[in-house]
Scaffold this active site. Structure first.
Site, PDB file in Angstrom:
ATOM      1  CE1 TYR A 108      -3.895   2.170   0.247  1.00 12.86           C
ATOM      2  CE2 TYR A 108      -2.778   3.198   2.092  1.00 12.86           C
ATOM      3  CZ  TYR A 108      -3.800   3.199   1.169  1.00 12.86           C
ATOM      4  OH  TYR A 108      -4.709   4.229   1.149  1.00 12.86           O
ATOM      5  CG  ASP A 109       2.911   2.148   3.602  1.00 12.24           C
ATOM      6  OD1 ASP A 109       1.683   1.997   3.602  1.00 12.24           O
ATOM      7  OD2 ASP A 109       3.603   2.095   4.630  1.00 12.24           O
ATOM      8  CE  LYS A 130      -3.598   4.735  -2.589  1.00  9.32           C
ATOM      9  NZ  LYS A 130      -4.580   5.177  -3.587  1.00  9.32           N
ATOM     10  CG  PHE A 152     -12.804   1.449  18.714  1.00  8.28           C
ATOM     11  CD1 PHE A 152     -12.258   0.173  18.656  1.00  8.28           C
ATOM     12  CD2 PHE A 152     -11.997   2.489  19.198  1.00  8.28           C
ATOM     13  CE1 PHE A 152     -10.945  -0.072  19.052  1.00  8.28           C
ATOM     14  CE2 PHE A 152     -10.687   2.250  19.601  1.00  8.28           C
ATOM     15  CZ  PHE A 152     -10.158   0.984  19.521  1.00  8.28           C
ATOM     16  CB  SER A 183     -15.791   1.153  10.897  1.00 11.99           C
ATOM     17  OG  SER A 183     -14.543   0.660  10.475  1.00 11.99           O
ATOM     18  CE1 TYR A 211      -7.177  -5.131  16.722  1.00 12.88           C
ATOM     19  CE2 TYR A 211      -6.285  -4.157  14.720  1.00 12.88           C
ATOM     20  CZ  TYR A 211      -7.245  -4.922  15.356  1.00 12.88           C
ATOM     21  OH  TYR A 211      -8.260  -5.457  14.609  1.00 12.88           O
ATOM     22  CB  VAL A 253      -9.169   2.137  14.788  1.00 12.68           C
ATOM     23  CG1 VAL A 253      -9.001   3.588  14.371  1.00 12.68           C
ATOM     24  CG2 VAL A 253      -9.262   2.025  16.291  1.00 12.68           C
TER      25      VAL A 253
HETATM   26  N1  UDP Z   1      -6.550  -0.406  15.649  1.00 12.26           N
HETATM   27  C1  UDP Z   1      -7.040  -0.804  16.896  1.00 12.26           C
HETATM   28  N2  UDP Z   1      -8.153  -1.599  16.923  1.00 12.26           N
HETATM   29  C2  UDP Z   1      -8.812  -1.979  15.807  1.00 12.26           C
HETATM   30  C3  UDP Z   1      -8.329  -1.559  14.539  1.00 12.26           C
HETATM   31  C4  UDP Z   1      -7.179  -0.774  14.497  1.00 12.26           C
HETATM   32  O1  UDP Z   1      -6.483  -0.450  17.947  1.00 12.26           O
HETATM   33  O2  UDP Z   1      -9.837  -2.697  15.940  1.00 12.26           O
HETATM   34  C5  UDP Z   1      -5.380   0.499  15.625  1.00 12.26           C
HETATM   35  C6  UDP Z   1      -4.270   0.103  14.633  1.00 12.26           C
HETATM   36  O3  UDP Z   1      -3.342  -0.759  15.244  1.00 12.26           O
HETATM   37  C7  UDP Z   1      -3.669   1.454  14.310  1.00 12.26           C
HETATM   38  C8  UDP Z   1      -4.838   2.423  14.437  1.00 12.26           C
HETATM   39  O4  UDP Z   1      -5.834   1.739  15.179  1.00 12.26           O
HETATM   40  O5  UDP Z   1      -2.692   1.813  15.271  1.00 12.26           O
HETATM   41  C9  UDP Z   1      -5.423   2.848  13.091  1.00 12.26           C
HETATM   42  O6  UDP Z   1      -5.642   1.681  12.341  1.00 12.26           O
HETATM   43  P1  UDP Z   1      -6.578   1.673  11.061  1.00 12.26           P
HETATM   44  O7  UDP Z   1      -6.562   0.282  10.519  1.00 12.26           O
HETATM   45  O8  UDP Z   1      -7.885   2.279  11.384  1.00 12.26           O
HETATM   46  O9  UDP Z   1      -5.890   2.682  10.037  1.00 12.26           O
HETATM   47  P2  UDP Z   1      -4.360   2.900   9.570  1.00 12.26           P
HETATM   48  O10 UDP Z   1      -4.036   4.259  10.050  1.00 12.26           O
HETATM   49  O11 UDP Z   1      -3.483   1.846  10.213  1.00 12.26           O
HETATM   50  O12 UDP Z   1      -4.432   2.756   8.102  1.00 12.26           O
END
Ligand code: UDP
Length: 267
Positions: free
Chosen positions: A99-100, A103, A145, A143, A158, A141
């Site tokens: 992905y990184d 892009k 939560f 959606s 996480y 994260v």
């Molecule tokens: N994360 C979390 N719980 C979840 C999903 C993600 O704590 O159920 C954390 C993840 O480890 C990251 C942050 O939330 O540090 C943002 O993750 P996300 O996948 O939303 O977006 P990213 O910025 O990584 O693309």
């Protein structure tokens, strides 16, 4: 969908396509880590071949081309907050690299079409975005939560939850992208909300707004997870007069209404 001059075409950008267009918002690519890591080679192909195909289309039609890039081009940033001039700290061989780096090369291709062929291009670097109509299983994260809190399931944090992100409401992003497309500058522009939260702060805010009884459960973090992220949006503010308007607390409330309906929990 009902408008007579609207046409929806289902097509894989990895394959060439012949259309007549004036502007291209090139958004195609999975953006949630669980989705882009699921088929990483296809993710790289989408960013490289997909962007090349869309640039080829723009060149043939002399259309203006906007690439949706990402805050992930900054990787695990050593500069904080991130400015557009920062070159990033990205692992080229990790699980997020499809992905990184995808892009990053998409931005490179975009600039080379601009320099070589005089194509009108725009680059937007999108920071974490959330809002109504987000897929319930998107896996990101906010959606996760919100859905977990509504279903009385533990909120899955996480790692230790001290990593940060800055969350932008979807309508602010759309206005930002249109401002970049219609503006006179190539960019890149950071389009995001500078309000920065740790994942634990986000979990507690979701508890407060959605379900005070929700509990928190810690899970192992994924590899190469950026430890902090926050946009410097001075450039977009000064050049485009754009800035985000919706605070996280208000955006969450709007998202909850929509998620409740779609989870069959009533509005
Ligand atoms: N994360 C979390 N719980 C979840 C999903 C993600 O704590 O159920 C954390 C993840 O480890 C990251 C942050 O939330 O540090 C943002 O993750 P996300 O996948 O939303 O977006 P990213 O910025 O990584 O693309």
């Amino acid at each position: 969908m009902g408008k007579p001059n609207f046409e929806l075409i289902r097509h894989d950008v990895v394959e060439r396509v012949l259309l007549e267009v004036d502007q291209i918002y090139h958004l195609a690519c999975p953006a949630s880590p669980i989705h882009y890591k699921y088929n990483p080679i296809k993710t790289s192909k989408t960013s490289f071949l997909g962007t090349m195909n869309m640039l080829g289309l723009a060149k043939r039609c002399r259309a203006r081309f906007l690439i949706s890039s990402t805050s992930e081009v900054y990787g695990d940033p050593l500069q904080h907050p991130q400015e557009e001039t920062y070159w990033g700290n990205v692992n080229p061989v990790g699980e997020r690299s499809c992905y990184d780096e995808g892009k990053r090369v998409a931005e490179t291709l975009t600039m080379d079409y601009h320099r070589e062929h005089g194509l009108e291009v725009r680059i937007v670097r999108i920071f974490n975005t959330y809002g109504p109509r987000m897929a319930l299983d998107d896996g990101r994260v906010v959606s996760n939560f919100v859905a977990q809190a509504l279903k009385n399931e533990p909120l899955t944090v996480y790692g230790d939850g001290t990593q940060t992100r800055s969350f932008q409401f979807v309508t602010d992003l759309v206005k930002g992208m249109v401002a970049v497309m219609d503006g006179a500058h190539v960019g890149p522009f950071n389009i995001g909300n500078p309000g920065e939260f740790t994942m634990l702060e986000l979990a507690n805010l979701v508890k407060e707004v959605v379900n005070p009884k929700a509990t928190i459960e810690f899970r192992e973090n994924t590899s190469d997870d950026p430890s902090r992220r926050r946009p410097n949006i001075t450039k977009a503010k000064e050049i485009l007069g754009w800035e985000p308007k919706v605070a996280l607390r208000d955006g969450l409330a709007m998202m909850v209404q929509d998620f409740k309906k779609r989870l069959g929990l009533g509005a």
